[in-house]
Design an enzyme around this catalytic site. Structure first.
Site, PDB file in Angstrom:
ATOM      1  N   ALA A  58     -13.418 -43.449   8.601  1.00  0.00           N
ATOM      2  CA  ALA A  58     -13.627 -43.341   7.149  1.00  0.00           C
ATOM      3  C   ALA A  58     -15.021 -42.774   6.870  1.00  0.00           C
ATOM      4  O   ALA A  58     -15.179 -41.833   6.091  1.00  0.00           O
ATOM      5  CB  ALA A  58     -13.461 -44.713   6.493  1.00  0.00           C
ATOM      6  N   TYR A  59     -16.016 -43.344   7.538  1.00  0.00           N
ATOM      7  CA  TYR A  59     -17.400 -42.894   7.328  1.00  0.00           C
ATOM      8  C   TYR A  59     -17.555 -41.416   7.721  1.00  0.00           C
ATOM      9  O   TYR A  59     -18.099 -40.612   6.955  1.00  0.00           O
ATOM     10  CB  TYR A  59     -18.340 -43.772   8.156  1.00  0.00           C
ATOM     11  CG  TYR A  59     -19.803 -43.481   7.945  1.00  0.00           C
ATOM     12  CD1 TYR A  59     -20.467 -43.956   6.821  1.00  0.00           C
ATOM     13  CD2 TYR A  59     -20.534 -42.727   8.864  1.00  0.00           C
ATOM     14  CE1 TYR A  59     -21.813 -43.688   6.613  1.00  0.00           C
ATOM     15  CE2 TYR A  59     -21.872 -42.458   8.667  1.00  0.00           C
ATOM     16  CZ  TYR A  59     -22.517 -42.943   7.550  1.00  0.00           C
ATOM     17  OH  TYR A  59     -23.856 -42.669   7.349  1.00  0.00           O
ATOM     18  N   SER A  60     -17.054 -41.072   8.910  1.00  0.00           N
ATOM     19  CA  SER A  60     -17.180 -39.686   9.399  1.00  0.00           C
ATOM     20  C   SER A  60     -16.498 -38.719   8.444  1.00  0.00           C
ATOM     21  O   SER A  60     -17.038 -37.643   8.130  1.00  0.00           O
ATOM     22  CB  SER A  60     -16.560 -39.554  10.794  1.00  0.00           C
ATOM     23  OG  SER A  60     -17.174 -40.430  11.704  1.00  0.00           O
ATOM     24  N   SER A 110     -15.826 -39.158   5.222  1.00  0.00           N
ATOM     25  CA  SER A 110     -16.538 -39.053   3.937  1.00  0.00           C
ATOM     26  C   SER A 110     -17.742 -38.126   4.067  1.00  0.00           C
ATOM     27  O   SER A 110     -18.044 -37.336   3.166  1.00  0.00           O
ATOM     28  CB  SER A 110     -16.969 -40.442   3.451  1.00  0.00           C
ATOM     29  OG  SER A 110     -18.009 -40.971   4.253  1.00  0.00           O
TER      30      SER A 110
END
Ligand SMILES: NC(=O)c1ccc[n+]([C@@H]2O[C@H](COP(=O)([O-])OP(=O)(O)OC[C@H]3O[C@@H](n4cnc5c(N)ncnc54)[C@H](O)[C@@H]3O)[C@@H](O)[C@H]2O)c1
Length: 247
Positions: A153-155, A157
């Protein structure tokens, strides 16, 4: 320096706080915009020293368009102009395999890290376009360039932040507005409490310099991108990764 005003989101602590401190030192009037209003107020008081006209705290939830518009209106009412927007607010979100990543966690990361950048940029652009001047600096991450395992999710975003930066930069390239992003590797802040020790060790092991970065090192790069010396760079991803990404 003539009067220049910067809004830094997520500036109550961490990298955003270091950016606010640096821009203040460079002569900017700085709005410390954050979801955590008490911490933003405390940071503002700490940075203000004897000159409280130069820095002020403001509540914002970057995921909420009404809150973002209110932030921009309040800064304009108080400081008269916005020369620089630093879209720094961000969260780590779920860590682990995709199978264990909740839909809620995924959407929250997108809302803060990506939609927040869109909403804040959209809210400030009419003012910047009317003045024919402005600089937007977005906080991406090495994770958005390379994709860290167990941090989908972080990557994702942060890859989105890079795409948004490139697209918006080209849209406004002839209108006096510069849009760039910064891709730090691991920086020593409280955000790291959201990651596992395993994930942190993985990220440090990837850095040729063999250490985490410091928030001030990111702030120095952002300060240049926010400055009037940055005149022929837009739509670019600037690395601050101790050699992890040399492209
Ligand atoms: N620390 C790192 O290793 C690292 C590396 C690459 C990129 N980044 C990015 O740098 C930025 C800052 O990270 P940090 O390490 O200083 O994090 P941090 O957790 O120390 O600070 C983040 C700040 O953002 C604020 N915030 C969170 N959600 C918000 C919202 N909805 N609206 C407004 N403010 C909100 C928090 O209150 C906090 O003050 C983030 O975008 C992060 O993804 C950090």
């Amino acid at each position: 320096m003539t009067k220049r005003v910067a809004v830094v989101t997520g500036a109550a602590r961490g990298i955003g706080k270091a950016i606010a401190e640096r821009l203040l030192r460079d002569g900017f009037i700085v709005a410390i915009a954050d979801l955590n209003e008490p911490e933003a107020q405390a940071t503002s008081r700490q940075l203000a020293g004897t000159d409280s006209d130069k820095v002020f705290a403001i509540y914002v939830d970057v995921t909420d368009s009404a809150s973002v518009r209110q932030m921009v209106d309040t800064v304009l009412a108080r400081a008269g102009q916005i020369d620089v927007l630093v879209n720094n607010a961000g969260i780590g979100g779920p860590v682990g395999p995709i199978a264990a990543c909740s839909e809620e966690g995924w959407l929250r990361v997108m809302a803060v890290n990506l939609t927040g950048v869109f909403l804040c940029s959209k809210a400030v652009l009419p003012h910047m376009l009317a003045r024919g001047a402005g600089r937007i600096v977005n906080m991406a991450s090495i994770a958005g360039k390379e994709g860290n395992p167990a941090m989908a999710a972080y990557s994702t975003s942060k890859a989105g932040v890079i795409g948004f930066t490139k697209s918006l930069a080209k849209e406004v390239a002839t209108q006096g507005i510069y849009v760039n992003c910064v891709a730090p590797a691991l920086i020593e802040t409280e955000l790291l409490q959201q990651f596992t020790e395993e994930a942190i060790n993985y990220m440090v092991a990837k850095i040729p310099m063999g250490r985490m970065g410091q928030a001030q090192e990111v702030a120095a790069l952002v300060a240049w991108l926010a400055s009037e010396e940055c005149t022929f760079s837009t739509g670019a991803v600037f690395d601050v990764s101790g050699g992890r990404a040399t492209y």
